[in-house]
Motif scaffolding. Structure first.
Motif, PDB file in Angstrom:
ATOM      1  N   SER A 116       0.847  -1.194   0.000  1.00 15.62           N
ATOM      2  CA  SER A 116       0.000   0.000   0.000  1.00 15.62           C
ATOM      3  C   SER A 116       0.883   1.246   0.000  1.00 15.62           C
TER       4      SER A 116
ATOM      5  N   VAL B 201      -6.662   7.115  -2.610  1.00 19.54           N
ATOM      6  CA  VAL B 201      -6.654   5.681  -2.340  1.00 19.54           C
ATOM      7  C   VAL B 201      -7.270   4.966  -3.535  1.00 19.54           C
TER       8      VAL B 201
ATOM      9  N   TRP C 147     -10.682   0.971  -2.493  1.00 23.74           N
ATOM     10  CA  TRP C 147     -11.304   1.011  -1.181  1.00 23.74           C
ATOM     11  C   TRP C 147     -12.801   1.185  -1.344  1.00 23.74           C
ATOM     12  N   SER C 148     -13.561   0.594  -0.426  1.00 14.95           N
ATOM     13  CA  SER C 148     -15.001   0.828  -0.405  1.00 14.95           C
ATOM     14  C   SER C 148     -15.280   2.253   0.069  1.00 14.95           C
TER      15      SER C 148
ATOM     16  N   ARG D 223     -14.940   2.469   3.843  1.00 17.18           N
ATOM     17  CA  ARG D 223     -13.560   2.541   4.335  1.00 17.18           C
ATOM     18  C   ARG D 223     -12.976   3.920   4.100  1.00 17.18           C
ATOM     19  N   GLN D 224     -13.261   4.516   2.947  1.00 17.83           N
ATOM     20  CA  GLN D 224     -12.782   5.873   2.684  1.00 17.83           C
ATOM     21  C   GLN D 224     -13.375   6.860   3.682  1.00 17.83           C
TER      22      GLN D 224
ATOM     23  N   SER E  82     -11.620   6.476   7.039  1.00 23.39           N
ATOM     24  CA  SER E  82     -10.262   7.009   7.000  1.00 23.39           C
ATOM     25  C   SER E  82     -10.253   8.536   7.005  1.00 23.39           C
TER      26      SER E  82
ATOM     27  N   ASP F  91      -5.005  -0.652  -2.251  1.00 20.83           N
ATOM     28  CA  ASP F  91      -5.250  -1.659  -1.233  1.00 20.83           C
ATOM     29  C   ASP F  91      -4.121  -2.683  -1.267  1.00 20.83           C
TER      30      ASP F  91
ATOM     31  N   SER G   9      -5.390  -7.692   6.167  1.00 21.27           N
ATOM     32  CA  SER G   9      -5.292  -6.417   6.870  1.00 21.27           C
ATOM     33  C   SER G   9      -5.283  -6.637   8.372  1.00 21.27           C
TER      34      SER G   9
END
Length: 242
Positions: A92, A123, A126-127, A130-131, A134, A203, A209
């Motif tokens: 990553s 990114v 990423w879903s 998840r974004q 973050s 990712d 993870s």
């Protein structure tokens, strides 16, 4: 020195080390392995036996991300490295950014931070959830702690050795992903210049993870504790005229 903490990264570590070393002879690698049961440490030991630019620091068990980085920093300082980088083992953090981070730390900053949240950074794969977590986490920490950086949880960095020498590493309490927040905050409190450079953050390529809901909540609680804690570097900033 590039410090890479590992736990069960056998699928990535050989290729990662090769990719780091390809960035130039100025980069050495120190892998801090927390007793990976998948043999990550043994793979690094085999590489280190034939390449002086590769080092391994074995630890007895899964002791946490924060203590792994601190142990790596201390070893690099002991050996006299002038710059210390930190990065994940899962690709990553793309090794191609290492020369840029080092150049920024050499010429323009005390800490160079690879940022997903500045123009040009992003990114990939990423879903949306998840974004949101973050970016929300960075906004939360940045707002409560008054930090002038946008990627507060970013863990791809290059430090001048003098920064790590002046920070009280023994007092860094966070031992999960909150470690990145605490290090950024302590560097800011001490008056060090943190410069963000945009990076693309895909990712992970292989492996699993280490992120969990518990880690997220621990980081959120850490921000609150940091917010009410005194500044241990106030005198340092006053001495610099900050």
């Amino acid at each position: 020195m590039v410090v890479v903490p590992t736990y069960n990264e056998a699928e990535n570590i050989t290729r990662l080390i090769a990719a780091v070393l390809e960035q130039g002879p100025q980069f050495d690698v120190l892998v801090v392995d927390d007793g990976s049961p998948d043999g990550t440490g043994d793979m690094v030991a085999a590489l280190a036996a034939h390449n002086s630019r590769v080092q391994l620091l074995r630890r007895s068990g899964k002791l946490g991300l924060g203590t792994a980085y601190v142990a790596g920093f201390r070893e690099g300082l002991r050996q006299g490295y002038q710059y210390m980088c930190e990065m994940d083992a899962d690709f990553s953090h793309q090794p191609g950014y290492l020369p840029v981070l080092l150049a920024v730390a050499e010429r323009a900053a005390d800490v160079a931070l690879g940022s997903r949240n500045v123009p040009g950074g992003r990114v990939e794969n990423w879903s949306r959830l998840r974004q949101l977590i973050s970016r929300g986490g960075s906004w939360y920490a940045r707002t409560l702690l008054g930090l002038p950086i946008r990627d507060v949880t970013g863990g791809y960095k290059c430090f001048r050795a003098s920064v790590l020498q002046q920070l009280d590493l023994a007092a860094i309490n966070a031992n999960g992903y909150g470690f990145q927040v605490e290090m950024n905050y302590r560097c800011h409190q001490a008056g060090f210049r943190i410069h963000e450079i945009p990076i693309v953050f895909p990712d992970r390529v292989a492996g699993q993870s280490k992120m969990s809901q518990q880690i997220v909540w621990e980081a959120a609680a850490l921000v609150l504790r940091l917010r009410v804690s005194p500044n241990p570097y106030k005198r340092v900033r006053l001495a610099r005229g900050a």
